[in-house]
Design a protein around this motif. Sequence first.
Motif, PDB file in Angstrom:
ATOM      1  N   UNK A  97       0.849  -1.181   0.000  1.00  0.00           N
ATOM      2  CA  UNK A  97       0.000   0.000   0.000  1.00  0.00           C
ATOM      3  C   UNK A  97       0.889   1.237   0.000  1.00  0.00           C
ATOM      4  N   UNK A  98       0.299   2.392  -0.284  1.00  0.00           N
ATOM      5  CA  UNK A  98       1.063   3.634  -0.229  1.00  0.00           C
ATOM      6  C   UNK A  98       1.660   3.828   1.153  1.00  0.00           C
ATOM      7  N   UNK A  99       0.883   3.549   2.189  1.00  0.00           N
ATOM      8  CA  UNK A  99       1.359   3.712   3.562  1.00  0.00           C
ATOM      9  C   UNK A  99       2.578   2.829   3.829  1.00  0.00           C
ATOM     10  N   UNK A 100       2.491   1.557   3.443  1.00  0.00           N
ATOM     11  CA  UNK A 100       3.603   0.621   3.666  1.00  0.00           C
ATOM     12  C   UNK A 100       4.830   1.023   2.847  1.00  0.00           C
ATOM     13  N   UNK A 101       4.611   1.501   1.631  1.00  0.00           N
ATOM     14  CA  UNK A 101       5.727   1.950   0.802  1.00  0.00           C
ATOM     15  C   UNK A 101       6.427   3.141   1.453  1.00  0.00           C
ATOM     16  N   UNK A 102       5.637   4.089   1.934  1.00  0.00           N
ATOM     17  CA  UNK A 102       6.211   5.250   2.611  1.00  0.00           C
ATOM     18  C   UNK A 102       7.018   4.865   3.830  1.00  0.00           C
ATOM     19  N   UNK A 103       6.494   3.925   4.606  1.00  0.00           N
ATOM     20  CA  UNK A 103       7.217   3.477   5.798  1.00  0.00           C
ATOM     21  C   UNK A 103       8.524   2.785   5.410  1.00  0.00           C
ATOM     22  N   UNK A 104       8.482   1.962   4.373  1.00  0.00           N
ATOM     23  CA  UNK A 104       9.683   1.243   3.938  1.00  0.00           C
ATOM     24  C   UNK A 104      10.764   2.206   3.442  1.00  0.00           C
ATOM     25  N   UNK A 127     -10.694   1.597  -0.277  1.00  0.00           N
ATOM     26  CA  UNK A 127     -10.291   2.948   0.139  1.00  0.00           C
ATOM     27  C   UNK A 127      -8.774   3.113   0.079  1.00  0.00           C
ATOM     28  N   UNK A 128      -8.059   2.009   0.085  1.00  0.00           N
ATOM     29  CA  UNK A 128      -6.592   2.006   0.103  1.00  0.00           C
ATOM     30  C   UNK A 128      -6.077   1.835  -1.322  1.00  0.00           C
ATOM     31  N   UNK A 129      -5.033   2.565  -1.660  1.00  0.00           N
ATOM     32  CA  UNK A 129      -4.432   2.493  -2.988  1.00  0.00           C
ATOM     33  C   UNK A 129      -3.087   1.773  -2.945  1.00  0.00           C
TER      34      UNK A 129
END
Length: 157
Positions: A59-66, A97-99
């Motif tokens: 997800x975008x969130x997981x990518x940002x965290x990584x 809702x998640x991309x």
Amino acid sequence: MELADRAACTGRSGLNWLLHRAAQKLGAAIQEAAARHDLTARGQLVLTALCAEEDSRRTQLALGQALGLDKTTLTAELDRLERAGLIVREPHPNDRRVRVPVITDRGRSVQDEVAELHQRVEREFTAHLAPQQCRELQATLERLIASCGGPDSGSCL
């Protein structure tokens, strides 16, 4: 630590200063290479991460965290990449809702070209070092990073 040892860690000869200056010089050359394809160094980093994880999409969130990127910074970068046709954002299969950012064929091609440019920049940056010295430098930096313990956090750029 002796006074002489502490003095060597300050000013222009300090480890922090040397690492920072080397990273600045290499980063500027990397940014210039990415700009040849209308990318930022951060955009190329995102494309590289998306290529590496094609089978397990984040997800975008997981990518940002990584990548150590906050939501606002990552969203702006993904917007640029999407406008350029280098990525698409698809709905998550379990939560619409998640991309999930997905690299396109064009994005993969651009990423490959920029990665090749980056390798050339790194070779030029270290051209005055013997191959063994380059390997030792990389191994030493990897050990320093690993020795700090804990998760590898903070922005890559």
